[in-house]
Design a protein around this motif. Sequence first.
Motif, PDB file in Angstrom:
ATOM      1  N   GLN A  65       4.022   1.559   2.478  1.00 16.03           N
ATOM      2  CA  GLN A  65       3.910   1.084   3.861  1.00 16.03           C
ATOM      3  C   GLN A  65       4.388  -0.366   3.936  1.00 16.03           C
ATOM      4  OE1 GLN A  65       0.070   1.552   5.602  1.00 16.03           O
ATOM      5  NE2 GLN A  65       0.095   3.779   5.544  1.00 16.03           N
ATOM      6  N   ILE A  77       7.998   2.970   6.524  1.00 16.63           N
ATOM      7  CA  ILE A  77       7.919   3.407   5.133  1.00 16.63           C
ATOM      8  C   ILE A  77       9.205   3.041   4.388  1.00 16.63           C
ATOM      9  CG2 ILE A  77       6.211   5.249   5.425  1.00 16.63           C
ATOM     10  CD1 ILE A  77       9.637   6.486   4.892  1.00 16.63           C
ATOM     11  N   ARG A 123       7.602   6.483  11.358  1.00 15.27           N
ATOM     12  CA  ARG A 123       6.826   7.675  11.721  1.00 15.27           C
ATOM     13  C   ARG A 123       7.304   8.245  13.046  1.00 15.27           C
ATOM     14  NH1 ARG A 123       1.568   9.246  10.001  1.00 15.27           N
ATOM     15  NH2 ARG A 123       1.310  11.414  10.636  1.00 15.27           N
ATOM     16  N   PRO A 152       0.820  -1.215   0.000  1.00 11.11           N
ATOM     17  CA  PRO A 152       0.000   0.000   0.000  1.00 11.11           C
ATOM     18  C   PRO A 152       0.852   1.263   0.000  1.00 11.11           C
ATOM     19  CG  PRO A 152      -0.007  -1.028   2.168  1.00 11.11           C
ATOM     20  CD  PRO A 152       0.661  -1.998   1.243  1.00 11.11           C
ATOM     21  N   LYS A 153       0.368   2.278  -0.697  1.00 10.05           N
ATOM     22  CA  LYS A 153       1.081   3.549  -0.783  1.00 10.05           C
ATOM     23  C   LYS A 153       0.534   4.525   0.254  1.00 10.05           C
ATOM     24  CE  LYS A 153       2.102   2.934  -5.684  1.00 10.05           C
ATOM     25  NZ  LYS A 153       2.012   3.494  -7.048  1.00 10.05           N
ATOM     26  N   THR A 154       1.367   5.465   0.623  1.00  4.86           N
ATOM     27  CA  THR A 154       0.973   6.487   1.588  1.00  4.86           C
ATOM     28  C   THR A 154       1.673   7.793   1.225  1.00  4.86           C
ATOM     29  OG1 THR A 154       0.740   6.980   3.961  1.00  4.86           O
ATOM     30  CG2 THR A 154       2.828   6.000   3.244  1.00  4.86           C
ATOM     31  N   GLY A 155       1.333   8.880   1.940  1.00  9.80           N
ATOM     32  CA  GLY A 155       2.000  10.161   1.702  1.00  9.80           C
ATOM     33  C   GLY A 155       1.659  10.806   0.372  1.00  9.80           C
ATOM     34  N   HIS A 159       3.170   1.040  11.132  1.00 10.03           N
ATOM     35  CA  HIS A 159       3.755   0.862   9.806  1.00 10.03           C
ATOM     36  C   HIS A 159       5.132   1.523   9.744  1.00 10.03           C
ATOM     37  CE1 HIS A 159       2.219   4.982   9.221  1.00 10.03           C
ATOM     38  NE2 HIS A 159       3.111   5.079   8.232  1.00 10.03           N
TER      39      HIS A 159
END
Length: 309
Positions: free
Chosen positions: A218, A251, A268, A203-206, A249
Amino acid sequence: MSDFKRWFSYIFSYDTGGRRRNIGFAKVDAREGKCRLQICVRGIYGSDGRKLDVGIYSWGPDGPQRASVGKLYIRGGAGEYTAVTKTDNLFDSGISLEKSGGLWLTGPQADAVHLAAWDKEELDIRDFLTQVREKPVYVSAASVSAAAESAAAGIVSADMAAGVAAPMSPPQSASADGGQLQVIDVARLPEPDLWESLCRYYPKTGAELLERGIELLQIRPADIRYLPRRLWHYGSNSFLLHGYYHYRHLILGRISRGGKKEYILGVRGKKEKRESFSAGLFGFEYFLALGGNAPDGYWYTPITLEPER
């Protein structure tokens, strides 16, 4: 085998792709009806505080038959185990030393076994993997139901309350194929396209960082072992694990600067004086702010995803 008194046997890690690497050795000393077994392993990172199940095996009509010996605890990526038993009945298993084939170790990573063989030069790992417990399936966050997320949170919370690190089951992804769940093993992704392949399954984030040329995925501590070997030690990094259990999570990121691609591994956190000191102490010297005046962001370290030579 009845005339020997002492020997060493190397222990190798295996998975479905075959023999991977040497992780230690086993020493057997048999005399006067007694057998002394010593096992030493190292380089098993990301498993501190956990244990390997140690067994001996003999060959039966349906393949190797395992009998439990004990537990080998991992500290700092290494561990030792020593025991004395009867030569004609190893650990009350009914297996004599003469009939035994070697050692069989399994641990928190259910997709691999560690073997020491003293009756064969080559082993077919398929004989052993069929008897290892079924591998848990990890599905990317985009496909996980709310119920599954809640269950996962409960497991982590229970383990943290007990002071135990969360299970590091092998990450896999899944896609729909005719209504069935097709499991894809991330460990088998092609190395030259490692980043692009990982983008398909994690999954992508940011999203707010994309305009700055920053892409983030993530991942979990367990996923680090699918990166180049030189990065595996981060799987037991105290600062990284603390941040993971707080925010759930990590990154893995790619930053595009001046036509070049740079990669980062991060956790994080907040840009505060006390946390800044801890982050730097454990190798996470840089901070990626999420934007605005808020101190939220990621402490990270630069890495390379180039295959090892």
